[in-house]
Design a protein around this motif. Structure first.
Motif, short mmCIF file in Angstrom:
data_model
loop_
_atom_site.label_atom_id
_atom_site.label_comp_id
_atom_site.label_asym_id
_atom_site.label_seq_id
_atom_site.Cartn_x
_atom_site.Cartn_y
_atom_site.Cartn_z
N CYS A 223 -7.29 -0.28 2.44
CA CYS A 223 -6.13 -0.94 3.04
C CYS A 223 -6.53 -1.36 4.47
O CYS A 223 -7.08 -0.55 5.22
CB CYS A 223 -4.95 0.02 3.08
SG CYS A 223 -3.56 -0.57 4.06
N CYS B 205 0.87 -1.17 0.00
CA CYS B 205 0.00 0.00 0.00
C CYS B 205 0.91 1.22 0.00
O CYS B 205 1.77 1.35 0.87
CB CYS B 205 -0.89 0.00 1.25
SG CYS B 205 -1.64 1.63 1.60
N GLU C 199 -4.61 -1.92 6.87
CA GLU C 199 -3.71 -1.29 7.84
C GLU C 199 -4.07 0.18 8.09
O GLU C 199 -4.24 0.59 9.23
CB GLU C 199 -2.26 -1.37 7.36
CG GLU C 199 -1.63 -2.75 7.44
CD GLU C 199 -1.54 -3.28 8.87
OE1 GLU C 199 -1.44 -2.46 9.82
OE2 GLU C 199 -1.57 -4.52 9.03
N CYS C 200 -4.17 0.95 7.00
CA CYS C 200 -4.36 2.40 7.17
C CYS C 200 -5.76 2.88 6.79
O CYS C 200 -6.07 4.06 6.99
CB CYS C 200 -3.29 3.16 6.36
SG CYS C 200 -3.46 2.99 4.57
N CYS D 55 0.44 3.64 3.43
CA CYS D 55 1.15 3.35 4.67
C CYS D 55 2.47 2.62 4.42
O CYS D 55 3.24 2.39 5.35
CB CYS D 55 0.27 2.53 5.62
SG CYS D 55 -0.22 0.93 4.92
ZN LIG Z 1 -2.18 1.30 3.83
#
Ligand SMILES: [Zn+2]
Length: 247
Positions: free
Chosen positions: A232, A206, A234-235, A209
């Motif tokens: 995403c 990604c 994660e982010c 991030c």
């Molecule tokens: Zn991300």
């Protein structure tokens, strides 16, 4: 949320324009000339206070000097009058002669002290005038630095503003071509994620991030319909699939 893959790629163009606008705004705020202008202007204020102080002192010393000169003149006049009386031979009484001589000696001593004082004041005046000249030079140097920084700042502002206007124009042309709901989502994420609302997925990473997607996440993204707007894990940014995504 659904959006055509081509539209999702256009969202990356919008992100690039917004990032460019953010960089220009940051550059405008952080121009080194601004710090120079602020710092030198403050120094100029301090310097002006110093000039006032030295001028006041110079005024005091000059007044004291004039007073001493008047006193010296009085002593000289009196001394000349006494000498004239002594030399004229008009005074014959020995007591009176002694008094006259004693007064002449006293006047000479007094004149010496006053003249020493006057010399000291003259030196002080010269010193203060020298300080004023140095301050005046320093002031001119500071003002020249402020003027140069102001010209450089205005030149940079003009460049930044021209570039900003160009990017804004591009943005205004692009944004209405994207679905409103997608732009709204993008702007909401962008506001809470350091200015990046949408990022491409490049080589399994990604670009928002910069983390590599786990195998499971990658499989889920690959399996999602092409018009599915994926995020995403994660982010939570909008993750746009491209031919270089490595899916
Ligand atoms: Zn991300």
């Amino acid at each position: 949320m659904k959006a055509d893959p081509a539209i999702q790629l256009r969202l990356l163009d919008l992100q690039a324009l917004d990032a460019g606008l953010d960089r220009l705004a940051a550059r405008r705020r952080g121009l080194p000339e601004l710090a120079v202008i602020t710092e030198r202007t403050a120094a100029l204020g301090t310097l002006d206070d110093e000039v006032v102080g030295v001028r006041t002192e110079l005024g005091d010393v000059t007044r004291a000097q004039r007073k001493l000169e008047t006193e010296i003149e009085l002593v000289r006049t009196r001394s000349a009058r006494d000498s004239q009386r002594l030399e004229s031979g008009a005074v014959t009484n020995s007591r009176e002669l002694e008094n006259l001589q004693a007064e002449l000696a006293s006047l000479a001593r007094r004149q010496g002290v006053l003249e020493d004082d006057a010399l000291e004041k003259m030196e002080a005046v010269e010193g203060l005038e020298g300080q004023l000249a140095a301050l005046s030079q320093r002031r001119a140097d500071l003002q020249a630095e402020i003027d140069a920084a102001t010209i450089a700042r205005d030149k940079a502002y003009a460049e930044i503003d021209t570039e900003t206007a160009r990017l804004r124009q591009d943005r205004e042309a692009l944004a209405p071509r994207l679905p409103e709901a997608l732009v709204t989502l993008y702007e909401r994420i962008r506001a809470s994620s350091g200015g990046v609302g949408a990022a491409p997925l490049l080589r399994r990473r990604c670009q928002g991030c910069h983390l590599e997607l786990s195998g499971g996440d990658l499989r889920a993204v690959a399996a999602a319909p092409v018009d599915e707007v994926v995020r995403c894990e994660e982010c939570r940014r909008i993750l746009v699939r491209t031919p270089e995504s490595g899916l």
